[in-house]
Design an enzyme around this catalytic site. Sequence first.
Site, PDB file in Angstrom:
ATOM      1  N   ASP A 140      -8.806   0.426  -3.695  1.00 17.86           N
ATOM      2  CA  ASP A 140      -9.469   1.648  -3.197  1.00 17.86           C
ATOM      3  C   ASP A 140      -8.466   2.749  -2.868  1.00 17.86           C
ATOM      4  O   ASP A 140      -8.808   3.932  -2.929  1.00 17.86           O
ATOM      5  CB  ASP A 140     -10.406   1.368  -2.013  1.00 17.86           C
ATOM      6  CG  ASP A 140      -9.748   0.639  -0.872  1.00 17.86           C
ATOM      7  OD1 ASP A 140      -8.565   0.283  -0.995  1.00 17.86           O
ATOM      8  OD2 ASP A 140     -10.426   0.413   0.148  1.00 17.86           O
TER       9      ASP A 140
HETATM   10  C1  LAN Z   1      -5.210  -2.614   5.800  1.00 19.34           C
HETATM   11  C2  LAN Z   1      -5.268  -1.167   5.913  1.00 19.34           C
HETATM   12  C3  LAN Z   1      -5.920  -0.471   4.775  1.00 19.34           C
HETATM   13  C4  LAN Z   1      -7.025  -1.287   4.148  1.00 19.34           C
HETATM   14  C5  LAN Z   1      -8.002  -0.457   3.296  1.00 19.34           C
HETATM   15  C6  LAN Z   1      -7.329   0.375   2.231  1.00 19.34           C
HETATM   16  C7  LAN Z   1      -8.763   0.512   4.208  1.00 19.34           C
HETATM   17  C8  LAN Z   1      -8.994  -1.403   2.690  1.00 19.34           C
HETATM   18  O1  LAN Z   1      -9.999  -0.697   2.038  1.00 19.34           O
HETATM   19  C9  LAN Z   1      -8.303  -2.471   1.879  1.00 19.34           C
HETATM   20  C10 LAN Z   1      -7.370  -3.315   2.767  1.00 19.34           C
HETATM   21  C11 LAN Z   1      -6.335  -2.497   3.523  1.00 19.34           C
HETATM   22  C12 LAN Z   1      -5.235  -2.155   2.555  1.00 19.34           C
HETATM   23  C13 LAN Z   1      -5.694  -3.273   4.667  1.00 19.34           C
HETATM   24  C14 LAN Z   1      -5.488  -4.726   4.576  1.00 19.34           C
HETATM   25  C15 LAN Z   1      -5.016  -5.452   5.834  1.00 19.34           C
HETATM   26  C16 LAN Z   1      -4.046  -4.639   6.666  1.00 19.34           C
HETATM   27  C17 LAN Z   1      -2.819  -4.346   5.844  1.00 19.34           C
HETATM   28  C18 LAN Z   1      -4.755  -3.350   7.032  1.00 19.34           C
HETATM   29  C19 LAN Z   1      -6.017  -3.517   7.837  1.00 19.34           C
HETATM   30  C20 LAN Z   1      -3.771  -2.734   7.980  1.00 19.34           C
HETATM   31  C21 LAN Z   1      -3.172  -3.929   8.772  1.00 19.34           C
HETATM   32  C22 LAN Z   1      -3.605  -5.199   8.035  1.00 19.34           C
HETATM   33  C23 LAN Z   1      -2.520  -6.276   8.045  1.00 19.34           C
HETATM   34  C24 LAN Z   1      -3.085  -7.556   7.478  1.00 19.34           C
HETATM   35  C25 LAN Z   1      -1.995  -6.484   9.456  1.00 19.34           C
HETATM   36  C26 LAN Z   1      -1.104  -7.648   9.614  1.00 19.34           C
HETATM   37  C27 LAN Z   1      -1.871  -8.819  10.054  1.00 19.34           C
HETATM   38  C28 LAN Z   1      -1.930  -9.992   9.423  1.00 19.34           C
HETATM   39  C29 LAN Z   1      -3.070 -10.861   9.680  1.00 19.34           C
HETATM   40  C30 LAN Z   1      -0.887 -10.434   8.488  1.00 19.34           C
END
Ligand code: LAN
Length: 757
Positions: free
Chosen positions: A486
């Site tokens: 996305d």
């Molecule tokens: C995010 C942030 C962005 C998010 C979107 C683009 C909004 C979504 O549509 C796809 C998934 C994604 C890229 C995403 C995946 C998981 C993230 C990276 C996070 C929510 C930001 C932080 C999170 C990450 C997993 C935090 C670290 C924690 C762990 C459990 C390893």
Amino acid sequence: MVRRKINNAAADDAEPLLKKGATRKRFSNAGDLDHDAKRQRPELKERTDYSRWRMRDDHGRHTWHYLEDDEQAKEWPQTYADKYYLGLPLDLPQLPKPKEPLDAVRNGLEFFMKLQLPSGHWGCEYGGPMFLLPCVVLAWYVTKTPIPWYYATEIKNYLFARAHPEDGGWGLHIEGETSVFGTVLNYTVLRLVGVDADHPKMVKARATLHQLGGATHAPHWAKWWLAVLGVANWDIVNPVPPELWLLPDCVPFAPWRWWIHIRQVFLPMSYLWSRRWQAEETDVLRSLRKELFVEDWDKINWAAHRNTIHPRDNYHPKTWLLNLINWFLVNVWKPIFRTQALADKAETWAMRLIEMENENTDHADLATVSGPMNLVCLYARDGPDSYAVRRHRERSHEFLWVKNEGLLANGTNGVQCWDTAFAIQAVMDAGLTEDSRYRAMLLKALEFLDEQQIRENVKDQGKCYRQTRKGGWAFSNKDQGYVVSDCVSEALKAVIILQKTPGFPTLIDDQRIFDAIDTLLTYQNPSGSCSSYEPPRAGPWMEMLNAAEVFGRIMVEYEYPECTTAVVTALSLFHKHWPRYRGKEIERFIVRAVAWIKTAQRPHGGWYGSWGICFTYATMFALESLSSTGETYANSFHAKRGCEFLLSKQRADGGWSEHYKACETGEYVEHPTGSQVVMTAWALIGLMKANYPDKEPIKRGIRLLMKRQQPNGEWLQEAIEGVFNKSCMISYPNYKFIFPMKALGMFARRYPDERVA
Ligand code: LAN
């Protein structure tokens, strides 16, 4: 100004245990602290001088700087953005009161424009999770990375500000209830940055922690960190065997099939677990052994507590299968079959994979959990001064953010590309892309996306199991370099929209647009849906091996309505402009994706969102994608049901409001604080994209957005907006600008003669 006492290391070893949060003696003195530990534990002050903080934007890389020198501070004045992030007054004039929605968009843009950073994007805090700052600080501590006093001071302030008002503990995320996970880790951070154990807030937090059973009741990741610190024995940590990485790729549970975040976290965890590596002992670490546990430390039966966990932390209890596997690994595999040669081989390969991650990201790493853990691994293997360790230390600053409450760690190294793409689209939806007032802002935003497009696949892509990425965009910046379906879609839409607007240059030529499309087309799953970073490499059954306890849906990629719908809208837009480039494939992709989106609709008409809260978020995306293929309220059963779902949730004041509990429970839950501007905007956008025919309910929502706008054009922060892994919330502070402006702008275009104020 009160100066907090520092270097207050532990009571000596003969001192009996602290009981249930009580402080038995004033911890005193650091006379015997070793040199490094002293260097690391700086002087804590009450607060820093907020007029000295600056955020540097270096081509989308964010770092915070505290200018102690007056001359320097004069030469590098604070910008509006700095002041805004820090909660300092901006002293902006009141804008003319909007008479109609487009005036409100203009006022919003007037404010938002001032926050644009030099490289063309918008920055923001990306906090929420309460386990990220501990990852950074604990990694610094065990690698003897100095923590400047101004960081330490503001870390203390942030954690105190975010302690639960009643019990003084910390949760999984800022709005969550106190958990052992949050409390153990953040209490430890506070001690490591120099807060006294007998500070009243620490006494309170410790009492709460002890009430919850103490650190033996922590989940896996916290136990792992405590073992790395040497505050717990490694026997309390459930196995994380790196030899899983030696399995042939065809094995159905091989780690390359896991969700990217979980496999990147598993790598460093497994390396240090295998080595049973521990930080050098210091007085404060010795003291934590007494403070964090209810039991007498020397008598704890560590192995017996591997599976001990407080019910509050046990969001996803381990399955019988995982328990069985853990039992086998501990009692049979490790003592009998795991030879040193095998362990060495596995450790070497795990480190090689970490090195590839470093090379591919210039040591920025995927996110704020794996990054700091990788630093510890490199330090454990190479010592304090290798290039990789030094570069990691440098880059770890990009995870940090300073705000009015203090210093926190962001979920990633920023939200740069994502927010910028949406901001451009909001201006487009308001019909203002050709307005000369916004040209410079939009051009800079386009230049940012141009600079941030990823131009190459990673080196040795297959070997490190990475997804094709050429032509794509990451969520944050190209240094991090992980494309997401996305993120590519939203950025691509923004680029196409602007480059097709008269007067804007073509910075990204057709070939580069085609590269993005080629990458996007790799994302479709057999069902027609799309996932986040990669198409799923194994089924949801892998959740049987979820060892993290605190998160759900974390082991593999899932099918996400938001991701699928974003790809559909991007491909539809592209196809209109370049109908011949892979035209048939794109048409087929869209048809299959839309069919899947329909199957993902819940019986009540809404869609479940995994990255924003919750049904309101995903339903907006779903309705937008249906409309991009011509399905609206008038002609589509699904779009109609989607609209009816949204309308059924509209509140008396015209707004919408959804609580994060919806993400956990899978049922729509109202937020107790009432309507939220962000959710109101999402719902309105969904309704308008679906061409909902009755303007009255929409107008009521628009009125609410206008009422909540401040005289200087801004909107204020309300409840948290984002989520991941079902249980952890995360902030998207720019949403409160972008989506209300988009909704207001769409309304203005659809009903140009309507006066709402
Ligand atoms: C995010 C942030 C962005 C998010 C979107 C683009 C909004 C979504 O549509 C796809 C998934 C994604 C890229 C995403 C995946 C998981 C993230 C990276 C996070 C929510 C930001 C932080 C999170 C990450 C997993 C935090 C670290 C924690 C762990 C459990 C390893």
